[in-house]
Design a protein around this motif. Structure first.
Motif, PDB file in Angstrom:
ATOM      1  N   SER A 168     -10.681  -0.777   3.956  1.00 35.07           N
ATOM      2  CA  SER A 168     -11.619   0.203   4.520  1.00 35.07           C
ATOM      3  C   SER A 168     -10.883   1.295   5.280  1.00 35.07           C
ATOM      4  CB  SER A 168     -12.622  -0.489   5.439  1.00 35.07           C
ATOM      5  OG  SER A 168     -13.457  -1.355   4.716  1.00 35.07           O
ATOM      6  N   ALA A 169      -9.857   0.906   6.040  1.00 40.53           N
ATOM      7  CA  ALA A 169      -9.072   1.888   6.788  1.00 40.53           C
ATOM      8  C   ALA A 169      -8.389   2.873   5.836  1.00 40.53           C
ATOM      9  CB  ALA A 169      -8.043   1.182   7.661  1.00 40.53           C
ATOM     10  N   ILE A 170      -7.828   2.323   4.746  1.00 36.85           N
ATOM     11  CA  ILE A 170      -7.158   3.180   3.762  1.00 36.85           C
ATOM     12  C   ILE A 170      -8.159   4.160   3.152  1.00 36.85           C
ATOM     13  CG2 ILE A 170      -5.988   3.208   1.535  1.00 36.85           C
ATOM     14  CD1 ILE A 170      -4.819   0.436   2.278  1.00 36.85           C
ATOM     15  N   ASN A 171      -9.311   3.654   2.776  1.00 41.64           N
ATOM     16  CA  ASN A 171     -10.324   4.510   2.146  1.00 41.64           C
ATOM     17  C   ASN A 171     -10.871   5.556   3.109  1.00 41.64           C
ATOM     18  OD1 ASN A 171     -10.003   2.989  -0.168  1.00 41.64           O
ATOM     19  ND2 ASN A 171     -11.817   1.720   0.188  1.00 41.64           N
ATOM     20  N   TYR A 211       0.731   5.686   7.298  1.00 39.98           N
ATOM     21  CA  TYR A 211       0.637   4.632   6.278  1.00 39.98           C
ATOM     22  C   TYR A 211       0.224   5.157   4.901  1.00 39.98           C
ATOM     23  CZ  TYR A 211      -4.459   4.599   7.273  1.00 39.98           C
ATOM     24  OH  TYR A 211      -5.785   4.927   7.444  1.00 39.98           O
ATOM     25  N   LYS A 212       0.094   6.470   4.779  1.00 39.86           N
ATOM     26  CA  LYS A 212      -0.269   7.061   3.487  1.00 39.86           C
ATOM     27  C   LYS A 212       0.768   6.681   2.442  1.00 39.86           C
ATOM     28  CE  LYS A 212       0.353  11.446   3.102  1.00 39.86           C
ATOM     29  NZ  LYS A 212       0.197  12.914   3.241  1.00 39.86           N
ATOM     30  N   ILE A 219       0.985  -2.497   4.802  1.00 39.43           N
ATOM     31  CA  ILE A 219       0.347  -2.144   6.077  1.00 39.43           C
ATOM     32  C   ILE A 219       0.097  -3.408   6.886  1.00 39.43           C
ATOM     33  CG2 ILE A 219      -1.683  -1.097   7.154  1.00 39.43           C
ATOM     34  CD1 ILE A 219      -1.991   0.602   4.611  1.00 39.43           C
ATOM     35  N   ALA A 220      -0.365  -4.446   6.212  1.00 39.80           N
ATOM     36  CA  ALA A 220      -0.637  -5.718   6.885  1.00 39.80           C
ATOM     37  C   ALA A 220       0.622  -6.261   7.559  1.00 39.80           C
ATOM     38  CB  ALA A 220      -1.197  -6.732   5.896  1.00 39.80           C
ATOM     39  N   LYS A 221       1.750  -6.205   6.859  1.00 33.53           N
ATOM     40  CA  LYS A 221       3.008  -6.698   7.417  1.00 33.53           C
ATOM     41  C   LYS A 221       3.461  -5.840   8.596  1.00 33.53           C
ATOM     42  CE  LYS A 221       4.810  -8.873   3.222  1.00 33.53           C
ATOM     43  NZ  LYS A 221       5.878  -8.843   2.181  1.00 33.53           N
TER      44      LYS A 221
END
Length: 253
Positions: A168-171, A211-212, A219-221
């Protein structure tokens, strides 16, 4: 659970009134989101005080000034959300497991916060929640998501963070705020009612430019690594304090 009983006993005279208000406000839109959050925050502060839990927030200045961000903390136990409700300077909502969405009180709080429930085993349901969250974050709603998916059950130790939690954050291309939660498990996941201090460390957010182009697992790591650094520092400081205390006892022995 002893601490929950303590909270109820010390607030028995007002708890039914609060429950009715939370229930009724969650069933209609006569009150604004800010008003609903303020109600829940007042109740939470009183409950935490009655349960002998002190919330110690650090790094609140790292929270974005503009709404529309997602906080990603580690998950230690049932108390975690109460810590955030007391500390948070602006409204947010949460994503919870579908298994608990109809649990007494959690159901009423879910309706008040307009929280999302997710069935992680159902791909279609997961996509539905991701898409809805994306649109709400774009519109300025803040979210809290536990990227481990379940509480660690191992004190101040981390599980792996799930990449799908960051979709969701990425989107939405929104700020990602890592949060280190320390000692929250001591509140509800032990049998003690001794006074406990829960630390919330809001870390510097990752902006979309940071993080693009990264995969969700990357990103999780990254987020997990930042939280783990704070957890290790706390562990080192705690061990140092314990060693100093032991030395003092020996000197006075």
């Amino acid at each position: 659970m002893k601490r929950i009983c303590l909270m109820v006993l010390r607030l028995f005279y007002i708890a039914p009134v609060w429950f009715f208000k939370i229930w009724s406000w969650g069933r209609n839109d006569r009150h604004t989101e800010d008003e609903k959050f303020a109600l829940l925050k007042r109740v939470t502060i009183r409950a935490n005080r009655a349960g002998r839990v002190v919330i110690e927030p650090h790094g609140l200045e790292n929270l974005p000034k503009d709404p529309g961000y997602i906080m990603f903390p580690n998950h230690q136990g049932l108390f975690d959300v109460l810590g955030f409700l007391e500390a948070a300077p602006m409204p947010f909502t949460v994503v919870m497991k579908k298994e608990v969405e109809n649990t007494f009180l959690l159901k009423q709080v879910r309706l008040l916060l307009k929280a999302q429930s997710i069935d992680r085993e159902n791909l279609r349901d997961s996509l539905r929640v991701i898409n809805r969250m994306t649109e709400e974050v774009k519109q300025g709603r803040n979210y809290l998501i536990f990227a481990e998916g379940t509480r660690s059950k191992d004190g101040n130790h981390l599980l792996d963070f799930k990449g799908g939690s960051f979709k969701s954050a990425i989107n939405a291309r929104c700020p990602i705020v890592p949060v280190a939660v320390i000692d929250s498990y001591k509140a509800f996941d032990t049998h003690s009612i001794e006074k406990v201090t829960v630390q919330l460390h809001y870390l510097e957010p990752l902006q979309y430019e940071d993080y693009k182009g990264m995969r969700s697992t990357e990103i999780a790591k990254t987020v997990r690594g930042r939280i783990e650094t704070v957890m290790k520092k706390y562990a080192d400081d705690w061990q140092q304090d314990e060693s100093l205390e032991a030395e003092r006892r020996e000197d006075h022995g």
